[in-house]
Design a protein around this motif. Structure first.
Motif, PDB file in Angstrom:
ATOM      1  N   ASP A  38     -29.841  82.703  73.284  1.00 42.53           N
ATOM      2  CA  ASP A  38     -28.633  82.833  74.035  1.00 42.53           C
ATOM      3  C   ASP A  38     -27.672  81.500  73.701  1.00 42.53           C
ATOM      4  OD1 ASP A  38     -29.342  84.827  75.280  1.00 42.53           O
ATOM      5  OD2 ASP A  38     -29.679  84.041  77.168  1.00 42.53           O
ATOM      6  N   TYR A  39     -28.006  80.150  73.670  1.00 41.54           N
ATOM      7  CA  TYR A  39     -27.465  79.114  73.316  1.00 41.54           C
ATOM      8  C   TYR A  39     -26.846  79.081  71.974  1.00 41.54           C
ATOM      9  CZ  TYR A  39     -26.385  73.963  72.247  1.00 41.54           C
ATOM     10  OH  TYR A  39     -25.694  72.830  71.834  1.00 41.54           O
ATOM     11  N   TYR A  40     -27.626  79.170  71.130  1.00 45.92           N
ATOM     12  CA  TYR A  40     -27.408  79.168  69.398  1.00 45.92           C
ATOM     13  C   TYR A  40     -26.241  80.511  69.177  1.00 45.92           C
ATOM     14  CZ  TYR A  40     -29.976  75.176  68.424  1.00 45.92           C
ATOM     15  OH  TYR A  40     -30.348  73.694  68.505  1.00 45.92           O
ATOM     16  N   SER A  41     -26.629  81.580  69.869  1.00 45.98           N
ATOM     17  CA  SER A  41     -25.986  82.867  69.428  1.00 45.98           C
ATOM     18  C   SER A  41     -24.418  82.676  69.932  1.00 45.98           C
ATOM     19  CB  SER A  41     -26.810  84.205  70.226  1.00 45.98           C
ATOM     20  OG  SER A  41     -27.885  84.452  69.510  1.00 45.98           O
ATOM     21  N   LEU A  42     -24.258  82.054  70.993  1.00 48.89           N
ATOM     22  CA  LEU A  42     -23.051  81.697  71.634  1.00 48.89           C
ATOM     23  C   LEU A  42     -22.151  80.741  70.937  1.00 48.89           C
ATOM     24  CD1 LEU A  42     -20.878  82.104  73.911  1.00 48.89           C
ATOM     25  CD2 LEU A  42     -21.914  80.357  75.219  1.00 48.89           C
ATOM     26  N   LYS A  43     -22.846  79.952  70.182  1.00 49.94           N
ATOM     27  CA  LYS A  43     -22.443  78.739  69.439  1.00 49.94           C
ATOM     28  C   LYS A  43     -21.876  79.558  67.836  1.00 49.94           C
ATOM     29  CE  LYS A  43     -23.115  74.606  71.067  1.00 49.94           C
ATOM     30  NZ  LYS A  43     -21.959  73.717  71.556  1.00 49.94           N
ATOM     31  N   ILE A  44     -22.871  80.450  67.527  1.00 48.79           N
ATOM     32  CA  ILE A  44     -22.417  81.102  66.298  1.00 48.79           C
ATOM     33  C   ILE A  44     -21.236  82.279  66.537  1.00 48.79           C
ATOM     34  CG2 ILE A  44     -23.402  82.732  64.772  1.00 48.79           C
ATOM     35  CD1 ILE A  44     -26.087  81.845  65.026  1.00 48.79           C
ATOM     36  N   TYR A  45     -21.069  82.712  67.665  1.00 57.64           N
ATOM     37  CA  TYR A  45     -20.070  83.532  68.065  1.00 57.64           C
ATOM     38  C   TYR A  45     -18.652  83.059  68.337  1.00 57.64           C
ATOM     39  CZ  TYR A  45     -17.126  86.738  70.996  1.00 57.64           C
ATOM     40  OH  TYR A  45     -16.155  87.417  71.430  1.00 57.64           O
ATOM     41  N   GLN A  57     -13.327  81.702  62.683  1.00 58.25           N
ATOM     42  CA  GLN A  57     -13.382  82.271  60.968  1.00 58.25           C
ATOM     43  C   GLN A  57     -12.192  83.534  61.126  1.00 58.25           C
ATOM     44  OE1 GLN A  57     -14.394  80.091  59.277  1.00 58.25           O
ATOM     45  NE2 GLN A  57     -15.172  79.087  61.118  1.00 58.25           N
ATOM     46  N   ILE A  58     -12.398  84.516  62.027  1.00 60.43           N
ATOM     47  CA  ILE A  58     -11.785  85.654  62.118  1.00 60.43           C
ATOM     48  C   ILE A  58     -10.311  85.118  61.881  1.00 60.43           C
ATOM     49  CG2 ILE A  58     -10.915  87.494  63.604  1.00 60.43           C
ATOM     50  CD1 ILE A  58     -13.649  87.659  64.907  1.00 60.43           C
ATOM     51  N   ASN A  59      -9.853  84.054  62.901  1.00 61.44           N
ATOM     52  CA  ASN A  59      -8.482  83.746  63.029  1.00 61.44           C
ATOM     53  C   ASN A  59      -8.177  83.008  61.631  1.00 61.44           C
ATOM     54  OD1 ASN A  59      -6.358  83.422  64.643  1.00 61.44           O
ATOM     55  ND2 ASN A  59      -6.846  81.444  65.257  1.00 61.44           N
ATOM     56  N   SER A  60      -9.094  82.708  60.871  1.00 58.84           N
ATOM     57  CA  SER A  60      -8.737  82.093  59.473  1.00 58.84           C
ATOM     58  C   SER A  60      -9.093  83.049  58.473  1.00 58.84           C
ATOM     59  CB  SER A  60      -9.873  80.690  59.270  1.00 58.84           C
ATOM     60  OG  SER A  60      -9.632  80.165  60.346  1.00 58.84           O
ATOM     61  N   LYS A  95     -24.196  85.252  56.719  1.00 61.72           N
ATOM     62  CA  LYS A  95     -25.435  84.610  57.501  1.00 61.72           C
ATOM     63  C   LYS A  95     -25.465  84.713  58.780  1.00 61.72           C
ATOM     64  CE  LYS A  95     -26.839  80.286  56.870  1.00 61.72           C
ATOM     65  NZ  LYS A  95     -27.449  79.217  56.333  1.00 61.72           N
ATOM     66  N   GLU A  96     -24.336  84.108  59.305  1.00 63.99           N
ATOM     67  CA  GLU A  96     -23.858  83.968  60.748  1.00 63.99           C
ATOM     68  C   GLU A  96     -23.754  85.270  61.214  1.00 63.99           C
ATOM     69  OE1 GLU A  96     -22.680  82.065  58.175  1.00 63.99           O
ATOM     70  OE2 GLU A  96     -23.302  80.074  58.852  1.00 63.99           O
ATOM     71  N   VAL A  97     -23.207  86.210  60.750  1.00 63.17           N
ATOM     72  CA  VAL A  97     -23.022  87.539  61.405  1.00 63.17           C
ATOM     73  C   VAL A  97     -24.426  88.254  61.435  1.00 63.17           C
ATOM     74  CG1 VAL A  97     -21.995  89.983  60.987  1.00 63.17           C
ATOM     75  CG2 VAL A  97     -20.645  87.700  60.306  1.00 63.17           C
ATOM     76  N   LYS A  98     -25.189  88.110  60.400  1.00 56.83           N
ATOM     77  CA  LYS A  98     -26.764  88.764  60.444  1.00 56.83           C
ATOM     78  C   LYS A  98     -27.526  88.062  61.683  1.00 56.83           C
ATOM     79  CE  LYS A  98     -30.502  89.880  57.445  1.00 56.83           C
ATOM     80  NZ  LYS A  98     -31.130  89.736  56.216  1.00 56.83           N
ATOM     81  N   THR A  99     -27.365  87.023  61.786  1.00 55.98           N
ATOM     82  CA  THR A  99     -28.016  86.275  62.904  1.00 55.98           C
ATOM     83  C   THR A  99     -27.779  86.793  64.175  1.00 55.98           C
ATOM     84  OG1 THR A  99     -28.399  83.954  61.448  1.00 55.98           O
ATOM     85  CG2 THR A  99     -28.789  84.029  63.853  1.00 55.98           C
ATOM     86  N   LYS A 134     -25.023  92.356  71.669  1.00 51.61           N
ATOM     87  CA  LYS A 134     -24.162  92.442  72.471  1.00 51.61           C
ATOM     88  C   LYS A 134     -22.753  91.498  72.025  1.00 51.61           C
ATOM     89  CE  LYS A 134     -26.076  94.000  77.046  1.00 51.61           C
ATOM     90  NZ  LYS A 134     -26.341  93.588  78.441  1.00 51.61           N
ATOM     91  N   LEU A 135     -23.150  90.321  71.596  1.00 47.68           N
ATOM     92  CA  LEU A 135     -22.152  89.216  71.147  1.00 47.68           C
ATOM     93  C   LEU A 135     -21.871  89.754  69.649  1.00 47.68           C
ATOM     94  CD1 LEU A 135     -23.314  85.667  72.088  1.00 47.68           C
ATOM     95  CD2 LEU A 135     -21.254  87.042  72.880  1.00 47.68           C
TER      96      LEU A 135
END
Length: 550
Positions: free
Chosen positions: A252-259, A265-268, A276-280, A287-288
């Protein structure tokens, strides 16, 4: 294993692994030399750096420098252990530093509790880009192993830990782990031995662009691997339950950080570069991941609409266009990354009201001095500067024949001439080879007459070097009542062309939205990166410079 040196004051080995962090290394070493406890050795393990790491170490003859082929952080720490002689060991990363009482605080407690394997304490997190510091203190008095099992790495920063040397008689850092190797070691130690934790501040963790701990995908991958491998060591169902809880907490912790990271990055428009981050996220937090994909789709729809809006304007009524905009906005308001994380900027007062002088120096001075440096060849002969002659001497040097100062205050003993630049008939005409007029025109009510004076007193071929503020807060000191104007490149062009020929006038603007915001907040020059300062956006004019030749 090297036999530890036994003395009245026990030797502490400070092991500093370094991989291409030479720019920070001196600060780490100096923090050790500044300790109140002075019986220590410093061992720097250069893990195959290609920067100035070795050169930095050469400045400290007492530092033991060991070079090895790049093998990773765990290997570098193990190499440091091998060559160390201390009865106690501290691992300090090259980009971090110790607080001056760190060694004494931990050693005093270890000497009182000789049966414990290590002791750890609190730390500060220093955010290099903003200069902001956050204190991390967590109270943990017992059940250290169980806390770690639950995914609570309460230690947080490795440099706060002081180990007994005997710990490493049977344990080493796992070289198969490029991340979270310290968490792995804590689990192994606390499983078998007693440890202590306190909240005294021991070290400072520097947050910057190349921290390993900001690679959230790999951090999650390896911390889950550690907990999975640890399952075979669990004694009962209670420990298994806690271990599973830890896996869930860390996901939960790291997934929220990745999200949160991917939202930026979307905004950029760069989210497709972070597969890699999307796959993780997809594997560990479905859900995220779904929320991210919705955000991404809506954002691209919004961008697409923005791109075709001009076409639609020609074929659709204005009311329809506005309705589409409104619907897209309502859809995106709570889903797209437009909810900016203001962080330290979420305040209504500035960090400094002194233009950043108390935070390392004013941002606008960077542009002013670059402008003068680029035109330093023109600062020659007889030069008039308004207020003082600091820049005349700095950029004129031996090219000067005479340096004059015009000041409005007759109590200024350094001034050659006294008067308001807009009305100084006693200032001789056709006299000066150069006039330096920086950040003054906005304080003069009749600024047009001030420019007329400059033209009059210049020799033919003489040059006016002028800077004025564009986007700026208003001084809160004695200059407040004189602060009358701000300018743009367009306004300066109109003012200058009333006296100087168009071909003899060169106007440049400096700044961008980040620099303008930082300047308004009172941030200092060291808090903004050079590449950020050098990015030019004419819509955000912090400084306007003028070079005008008579």
């Amino acid at each position: 294993m090297v036999k530890p040196v036994q003395t009245i004051n026990p030797l502490i080995s400070i092991i500093i692994p370094c991989y291409n962090h030479g720019q920070f290394l001196a600060n780490a070493i100096e923090s050790v030399y500044s300790q109140t406890y002075q019986t220590f050795e410093i061992i720097v393990v250069d893990d195959g750096s290609v920067d100035n790491t070795k050169k930095v170490c050469n400045n400290y003859p007492d530092v033991t420098y060991i070079y090895q082929k790049n093998s990773g952080l765990s290997s570098a720490r193990n190499t440091g252990i091998k060559y160390s002689k201390g009865a106690y060991l501290v691992f300090l990363d090259a980009d971090d530093w110790l607080i001056e009482n760190a060694l004494k605080t931990n050693l005093d407690l270890l000497l009182k509790h000789k049966n414990i394997a290590f002791i750890s304490g609190g730390h500060n997190v220093f955010y290099e880009n903003t200069g902001h510091t956050k204190t991390v203190r967590e109270v943990v008095k017992e059940d250290h192993y169980l806390k770690l099992l639950q995914g609570n790495n309460y230690i947080g920063m490795h440099a706060t830990v002081m180990y007994q040397r005997w710990v490493f008689d049977s344990l080493k850092f796992d070289t198969s782990l490029p991340y979270c190797e310290d968490f792995d070691l804590y689990l192994k130690i606390t499983k078998k031995h007693q440890v202590l934790h306190h909240t005294e501040l021991i070290a400072v963790y520097r947050m910057h662009g190349s921290n390993m701990s900001s690679n959230y995908s790999d951090m999650l991958k390896y911390v889950l691997l550690i907990l999975s491998k640890n399952e075979k060591n669990l004694l009962n169902n209670f420990e298994k339950k806690l271990n599973n809880q830890g896996i869930s907490v860390l996901k939960d912790y790291y997934s929220l950080k990745i999200y949160e990271y991917l939202k930026l990055q979307i905004n950029s428009n760069r989210s497709n570069s972070y597969n890699k981050e999307v796959k993780t996220l997809m594997i560990n937090a479905p859900k995220l991941y779904a929320k991210f994909k919705i955000n991404q789709t809506l954002f691209f729809m919004f961008k697409l609409f923005q791109n075709i809006k001009n076409i639609l304007k020609k074929i659709l009524p204005l009311k329809v266009i506005k309705r589409i905009q409104y619907v897209l906005y309502k859809q995106s308001k709570n889903k797209l990354p437009y909810k900016i994380n203001l962080g330290d900027l979420n305040r209504t007062t500035p960090f400094s009201t002194e233009f950043g002088y108390d935070r390392g120096g004013p941002i606008d001075r960077y542009y002013i001095e670059n402008f003068l440096n680029q035109n330093s060849s023109l600062v020659k002969g007889q030069v008039l500067e308004i207020g003082d002659n600091e820049y005349t001497l700095k950029y004129g040097g031996d090219k000067l024949t005479q340096s004059d100062i015009l000041h409005v205050d007759d109590t200024n003993k350094e001034a050659t001439y006294i008067g308001d630049l807009s009305d100084v008939p006693h200032l001789p005409s056709n006299t000066f080879d150069c006039i330096i007029l920086t950040q003054t025109l906005h304080l003069i009510y009749d600024y047009k007459s001030a420019i007329e004076t400059c033209y009059r007193v210049l020799k033919k071929g003489g040059v006016l070097l002028l800077t004025v503020p564009g986007i700026s807060h208003i001084a809160q000191d004695q200059w407040r009542k004189y602060w009358l104007w701000s300018f743009t490149d367009a306004s300066m062009e109109k003012i200058m062309l009333e006296h100087f020929p168009k071909d003899n006038v060169s106007i440049q603007t400096y700044g961008n939205v980040l620099v303008a915001s930082a300047f308004l907040y009172g941030m200092g020059l060291p808090e903004i990166k050079k590449e950020q300062m050098d990015y030019h956006d004419p819509h955000y004019q912090v400084i306007i410079s003028v070079r005008a030749k008579k």
